[in-house]
Design a protein around this motif. Structure first.
Motif, PDB file in Angstrom:
ATOM      1  N   GLY A  55      -6.397   5.972 -10.935  1.00  0.00           N
ATOM      2  CA  GLY A  55      -5.216   6.737 -10.570  1.00  0.00           C
ATOM      3  C   GLY A  55      -4.154   5.948  -9.830  1.00  0.00           C
ATOM      4  O   GLY A  55      -3.030   6.438  -9.661  1.00  0.00           O
ATOM      5  N   THR A  56      -4.488   4.762  -9.353  1.00  0.00           N
ATOM      6  CA  THR A  56      -3.492   3.917  -8.702  1.00  0.00           C
ATOM      7  C   THR A  56      -2.642   3.226  -9.762  1.00  0.00           C
ATOM      8  O   THR A  56      -2.928   3.303 -10.968  1.00  0.00           O
ATOM      9  CB  THR A  56      -4.160   2.859  -7.810  1.00  0.00           C
ATOM     10  N   LEU A  57      -1.612   2.550  -9.313  1.00  0.00           N
ATOM     11  CA  LEU A  57      -0.721   1.860 -10.236  1.00  0.00           C
ATOM     12  C   LEU A  57      -0.805   0.350 -10.062  1.00  0.00           C
ATOM     13  O   LEU A  57      -1.026  -0.151  -8.950  1.00  0.00           O
ATOM     14  CB  LEU A  57       0.732   2.288  -9.992  1.00  0.00           C
ATOM     15  N   LEU A  58      -0.646  -0.359 -11.167  1.00  0.00           N
ATOM     16  CA  LEU A  58      -0.324  -1.778 -11.117  1.00  0.00           C
ATOM     17  C   LEU A  58       1.191  -1.856 -11.147  1.00  0.00           C
ATOM     18  O   LEU A  58       1.835  -1.423 -12.114  1.00  0.00           O
ATOM     19  CB  LEU A  58      -0.919  -2.520 -12.311  1.00  0.00           C
TER      20      LEU A  58
ATOM     21  N   GLY B  80      -3.077   1.322  -1.849  1.00  0.00           N
ATOM     22  CA  GLY B  80      -4.117   1.141  -2.854  1.00  0.00           C
ATOM     23  C   GLY B  80      -3.613   0.653  -4.191  1.00  0.00           C
ATOM     24  O   GLY B  80      -4.400   0.201  -5.036  1.00  0.00           O
ATOM     25  N   ASP B  81      -2.292   0.717  -4.438  1.00  0.00           N
ATOM     26  CA  ASP B  81      -1.731   0.167  -5.665  1.00  0.00           C
ATOM     27  C   ASP B  81      -1.917  -1.349  -5.684  1.00  0.00           C
ATOM     28  O   ASP B  81      -1.979  -2.002  -4.625  1.00  0.00           O
ATOM     29  CB  ASP B  81      -0.238   0.481  -5.778  1.00  0.00           C
TER      30      ASP B  81
ATOM     31  N   PHE C 254      -1.944  -8.706  -4.780  1.00  0.00           N
ATOM     32  CA  PHE C 254      -2.725  -8.131  -3.690  1.00  0.00           C
ATOM     33  C   PHE C 254      -2.637  -6.623  -3.771  1.00  0.00           C
ATOM     34  O   PHE C 254      -1.784  -6.064  -4.483  1.00  0.00           O
ATOM     35  CB  PHE C 254      -2.215  -8.630  -2.323  1.00  0.00           C
ATOM     36  N   ASP C 255      -3.512  -5.934  -3.037  1.00  0.00           N
ATOM     37  CA  ASP C 255      -3.444  -4.479  -2.931  1.00  0.00           C
ATOM     38  C   ASP C 255      -2.465  -4.094  -1.831  1.00  0.00           C
ATOM     39  O   ASP C 255      -2.410  -4.748  -0.778  1.00  0.00           O
ATOM     40  CB  ASP C 255      -4.822  -3.885  -2.625  1.00  0.00           C
ATOM     41  N   ALA C 256      -1.720  -3.036  -2.046  1.00  0.00           N
ATOM     42  CA  ALA C 256      -0.735  -2.573  -1.071  1.00  0.00           C
ATOM     43  C   ALA C 256      -1.452  -1.848   0.063  1.00  0.00           C
ATOM     44  O   ALA C 256      -1.890  -0.713  -0.091  1.00  0.00           O
ATOM     45  CB  ALA C 256       0.270  -1.647  -1.744  1.00  0.00           C
TER      46      ALA C 256
ATOM     47  N   PRO D 104       1.702   6.322   2.295  1.00  0.00           N
ATOM     48  CA  PRO D 104       0.299   6.717   2.457  1.00  0.00           C
ATOM     49  C   PRO D 104      -0.221   7.437   1.220  1.00  0.00           C
ATOM     50  O   PRO D 104       0.513   8.167   0.551  1.00  0.00           O
ATOM     51  CB  PRO D 104       0.334   7.645   3.670  1.00  0.00           C
ATOM     52  N   ARG D 105      -1.483   7.219   0.908  1.00  0.00           N
ATOM     53  CA  ARG D 105      -2.127   7.907  -0.205  1.00  0.00           C
ATOM     54  C   ARG D 105      -2.875   9.130   0.335  1.00  0.00           C
ATOM     55  O   ARG D 105      -3.390   9.105   1.436  1.00  0.00           O
ATOM     56  CB  ARG D 105      -3.096   6.966  -0.927  1.00  0.00           C
ATOM     57  N   GLY D 106      -2.932  10.179  -0.445  1.00  0.00           N
ATOM     58  CA  GLY D 106      -3.676  11.367  -0.034  1.00  0.00           C
ATOM     59  C   GLY D 106      -2.782  12.395   0.603  1.00  0.00           C
ATOM     60  O   GLY D 106      -2.571  13.475   0.063  1.00  0.00           O
ATOM     61  N   THR D 107      -2.236  12.073   1.755  1.00  0.00           N
ATOM     62  CA  THR D 107      -1.331  12.988   2.456  1.00  0.00           C
ATOM     63  C   THR D 107       0.040  12.321   2.558  1.00  0.00           C
ATOM     64  O   THR D 107       0.286  11.526   3.475  1.00  0.00           O
ATOM     65  CB  THR D 107      -1.855  13.327   3.862  1.00  0.00           C
ATOM     66  N   PRO D 108       0.918  12.583   1.608  1.00  0.00           N
ATOM     67  CA  PRO D 108       2.234  11.924   1.629  1.00  0.00           C
ATOM     68  C   PRO D 108       3.078  12.399   2.789  1.00  0.00           C
ATOM     69  O   PRO D 108       2.830  13.456   3.382  1.00  0.00           O
ATOM     70  CB  PRO D 108       2.843  12.331   0.287  1.00  0.00           C
TER      71      PRO D 108
END
Length: 348
Positions: free
Chosen positions: A88-91, A130-131, A176-178, A209-213
């Motif tokens: 579900g994350t993006l490159l 997480g992207d 790298f991961d964000a 932030p992921r999950g709770t924007p």
């Protein structure tokens, strides 16, 4: 004989540069000033006058642009592409190019900058926690350059050591991961560091932030910067988003009652601190943007170079609200602007 400071001379007579500096023209005094005035009043006829003419870079467009969103889709695809991953994350793939370019920073004042993608600040990069971020860096400049990202990454992605420098004509891929979420920055870390940053090789790296924007808001990117036009390690021009007093001529339009979120980053070289003061208002401060709980509520924030903060506020009243550095000299030399708060439109 009374001594006149270098900056007073700059304000009174315009800018005279050293040979080869690549800066031309001057800053003029107001045409409305009285013909006869004392040395005291002349010294206090501060500030730049007029409008830039090149229009190559628009600070107002930069305010609300990230991931090259200001470009037509065909051009944007050259510099930014995103791909959904199984989790579900993006490159997110970017292309940043170091280019030597003369930019106009005040009316008639042209500065020989080193840029990412031809602009100062460089393009704002935005990802979600997480992207995967992949940045292809191409050095088309005349000096070795790098990109150093603030955040988590492996040492070989740091862009800080001589072995990391990308030579003119070369390229390197940063990946790298964000993380962590927050308001970050990127800049060249080649030696001498102060010269590469001052010349314009910096930009904003925003990680949501992921999950709770964060709560929906009118979002603005504001980079505090300065320019040493005669290369004596002392700035003559200050600004937010590069062009002196731009937002005095073109106030930032916001809506009364709507949440306004300001991503403010200090990338001023040669001065220990810079600041932002907002008239008639207070704002919540989220230092570095790595928490959802504000650290303070104030109307003035001070930041050293590389420090940043997310500011949130709601304009209570319509009208114009001034903002500027609370170092008066910075404000007089270009770091001053206006918000124009308007009532939200209501459909009848």
């Amino acid at each position: 004989m009374q001594k006149i400071s270098r900056r007073s001379l700059f304000q009174l007579a315009g800018l005279t540069t050293a040979a080869g500096a690549g800066v031309r023209a001057s800053i003029s005094l107001s045409a409305n000033a009285p013909e006869a005035h004392t040395a005291h009043t002349a010294t206090h006829a501060m500030g730049v006058v007029g409008r830039v003419t090149s229009r190559i870079f628009d600070p107002g467009t930069f305010l609300r642009t990230w991931n090259f969103s200001d470009l037509p889709e065909d051009r944007r695809a050259k510099y930014y592409h995103e791909t959904r991953r199984p989790d579900g994350t993006l490159l997110r793939e970017y292309q940043l190019v170091a280019v030597d370019r003369e930019i106009e920073i005040a009316p008639g004042i042209f500065f020989p900058a080193w840029t990412y993608n031809g602009q100062v600040p460089g393009p704002t990069l935005r990802a979600t926690e997480g992207d995967r971020v992949r940045v292809t860096f191409v050095n088309q400049g005349s000096h070795p350059h790098t990109i150093h990202f603030h955040g988590w990454h492996a040492p070989e992605m740091d862009g800080s050591l001589p072995a990391h420098e990308v030579q003119p004509g070369g390229r390197f891929v940063y990946e790298f991961d964000a993380e962590p979420y927050g308001l970050h920055l990127y800049h060249c870390h080649a030696s001498p560091l102060k010269r590469h940053i001052h010349k314009g090789l910096y930009g904003v790296f925003l990680v949501d932030p992921r999950g709770t924007p964060r709560q929906p808001a009118d979002e603005l990117v504001m980079v505090m910067n300065g320019f040493d036009t005669n290369f004596d390690a002392d700035n003559e021009v200050y600004a937010v988003n590069t062009i002196a007093h731009h937002f005095m001529h073109e106030p930032i339009r916001v809506e009364v009652g709507r949440l306004t979120r300001i991503y403010v980053v200090n990338l001023t070289e040669f001065d220990l601190i810079n600041s932002l003061h907002l008239h008639g208002m207070f704002f919540d401060v989220f230092r570095t943007g790595t928490t959802s709980v504000p650290s303070e509520t104030t109307d003035t924030i001070m930041l050293c170079q590389g420090e940043r903060a997310i500011l949130e506020t709601r304009f209570r009243y319509p009208g114009q609200f001034m903002f500027h550095a609370h170092q008066s000299e910075f404000a007089e030399l270009g770091w001053m602007g206006l918000f124009e708060a308007v009532e939200a439109r209501r459909d009848t």
